[in-house]
Design an enzyme around this catalytic site. Structure first.
Site, PDB file in Angstrom:
ATOM      1  N   ALA A  23       4.196  -2.489  -1.071  1.00 55.71           N
ATOM      2  CA  ALA A  23       3.732  -3.727  -0.448  1.00 55.71           C
ATOM      3  C   ALA A  23       4.857  -4.711  -0.145  1.00 55.71           C
ATOM      4  CB  ALA A  23       2.690  -4.394  -1.345  1.00 55.71           C
ATOM      5  N   PHE A  34      -1.684  -6.481  -2.262  1.00 50.48           N
ATOM      6  CA  PHE A  34      -3.067  -6.563  -2.708  1.00 50.48           C
ATOM      7  C   PHE A  34      -3.206  -6.683  -4.215  1.00 50.48           C
ATOM      8  CE2 PHE A  34      -2.495  -1.936  -2.500  1.00 50.48           C
ATOM      9  CZ  PHE A  34      -3.036  -1.547  -3.698  1.00 50.48           C
ATOM     10  N   GLN A 100       3.521   3.730   0.368  1.00 50.30           N
ATOM     11  CA  GLN A 100       2.204   3.477  -0.218  1.00 50.30           C
ATOM     12  C   GLN A 100       1.395   2.557   0.692  1.00 50.30           C
ATOM     13  OE1 GLN A 100       2.781   2.575  -4.699  1.00 50.30           O
ATOM     14  NE2 GLN A 100       4.809   2.449  -3.795  1.00 50.30           N
ATOM     15  N   HIS A 118      -1.102   6.886   0.847  1.00 51.58           N
ATOM     16  CA  HIS A 118      -2.449   6.308   0.709  1.00 51.58           C
ATOM     17  C   HIS A 118      -3.213   6.279   2.029  1.00 51.58           C
ATOM     18  CE1 HIS A 118      -0.959   4.074  -3.150  1.00 51.58           C
ATOM     19  NE2 HIS A 118      -1.372   5.293  -3.415  1.00 51.58           N
ATOM     20  N   CYS A 126     -14.428  11.290  10.396  1.00 47.94           N
ATOM     21  CA  CYS A 126     -15.863  11.503  10.168  1.00 47.94           C
ATOM     22  C   CYS A 126     -16.084  12.244   8.855  1.00 47.94           C
ATOM     23  CB  CYS A 126     -16.463  12.290  11.327  1.00 47.94           C
ATOM     24  SG  CYS A 126     -18.199  12.721  11.047  1.00 47.94           S
ATOM     25  N   CYS A 129     -18.115  15.821  10.022  1.00 47.41           N
ATOM     26  CA  CYS A 129     -17.509  16.919  10.781  1.00 47.41           C
ATOM     27  C   CYS A 129     -15.981  16.877  10.779  1.00 47.41           C
ATOM     28  CB  CYS A 129     -18.030  16.940  12.219  1.00 47.41           C
ATOM     29  SG  CYS A 129     -17.321  15.669  13.274  1.00 47.41           S
ATOM     30  N   ASN A 213      14.115  -4.848  -5.237  1.00 48.21           N
ATOM     31  CA  ASN A 213      12.912  -5.551  -5.667  1.00 48.21           C
ATOM     32  C   ASN A 213      13.259  -6.992  -5.994  1.00 48.21           C
ATOM     33  OD1 ASN A 213      10.466  -4.043  -5.597  1.00 48.21           O
ATOM     34  ND2 ASN A 213      11.143  -2.787  -7.338  1.00 48.21           N
TER      35      ASN A 213
HETATM   36 ZN   LIG Z   1     -18.651  13.816  13.052  1.00 44.74          ZN
END
Ligand SMILES: [Zn+2]
Length: 248
Positions: A23, A34, A100, A118, A126, A129, A213
């Site tokens: 982040a 977050f 990340q 991530h 979907c 499918c 950092n």
């Molecule tokens: Zn689908």
């Protein structure tokens, strides 16, 4: 020799360099960490972002996704830190980025070999499918969006709470950590698991570790060879200066 000169020498000498970002590299692009006080998920019940909740109440989950997208992601732009990493890759000074982050900003800055541990917030998939959709903003016009192929429920292509890491991303990340003789940690304290384990694996497999950092992290005492204290943008700018890399 100062720390930045030493770090630049390691980068030049390395045959395989992998960056590991969190982040902290996107904070200066307007995307809050977050986990921090102003964090992304603070105003939301985490269970909204679970597969079971999405399956039962897709409109609620997608309303929250829409809010987050328009609040944080729609206007976010790459910053110099993303651009410097892309430039390093072009100059054969960086081989891969394991990120990340789900903000797509490494790719927008021009990085090619990006492993999204991530997932990605700009795509959807979907659940029924497996069809993939590349324009989340378009999907947000109808809440909840449904699959144009089968009418199934769509899920954004970032991992939800309790979901495993996508197998391919996990394998590629560990391969890049293993191959690395230099591993650069940028803007992540290693608090999110299992991602936080990757630098340990790199070290076990012989990589030297540069860490950028704001303050010392879980990695600093145990793993880090060179600690560069600062925001990602400023620290990478200094490193770039020592590498002779400049942004247009
Ligand atoms: Zn689908």
């Amino acid at each position: 020799m100062n720390s930045y000169q030493k770090a630049a020498d390691l980068v030049k000498q390395s045959n395989h360099t992998t960056a590991f970002t969190g982040a902290g590299i996107s904070v200066q692009s307007g995307i809050p960490d977050f986990r921090s006080e102003n964090g992304l998920w603070k105003n939301y019940d985490p269970q909204i972002f679970s597969i079971s909740y999405l399956s039962q109440k897709p409109a609620k989950t997608w309303s929250a996704i829409k809010e987050i997208y328009y609040e944080f992601f729609v206007d976010s732009q790459t910053n110099s830190a993303h651009k410097i990493l892309a430039e390093m890759e072009k100059n054969n000074l960086l081989d891969a980025i394991i990120t990340q982050n789900i903000d797509n900003l490494h790719q927008e800055a021009g990085s090619v070999n990006v492993i999204e541990y991530h997932g990605n917030s700009k795509k959807a998939i979907c659940l029924d499918c497996g069809a993939e959709f590349n324009d989340l903003e378009l999907l947000l016009n109808n809440i909840p969006p449904v699959c144009s192929e089968c009418g199934g429920i769509l899920k954004p292509d970032f991992i939800f709470f309790g979901e495993p890491i996508p197998q391919k991303a996990h394998q590629l990340a560990y391969l890049e950590a293993e191959k690395a003789d230099l591993f650069i940690i940028i803007g992540t304290a290693g608090e999110v698991q299992p991602a936080g384990q990757i630098p340990f694996y790199a070290k076990e497999n012989g990589a030297k570790i540069i860490e950028i950092n704001l303050k010392k992290s879980n990695y600093s005492d145990e793993l880090t060879n060179i600690f560069l204290k600062g925001q990602a943008v400023e620290a990478l700018q200094k490193l770039a200066n020592n590498l002779g890399i400049s942004l247009e």
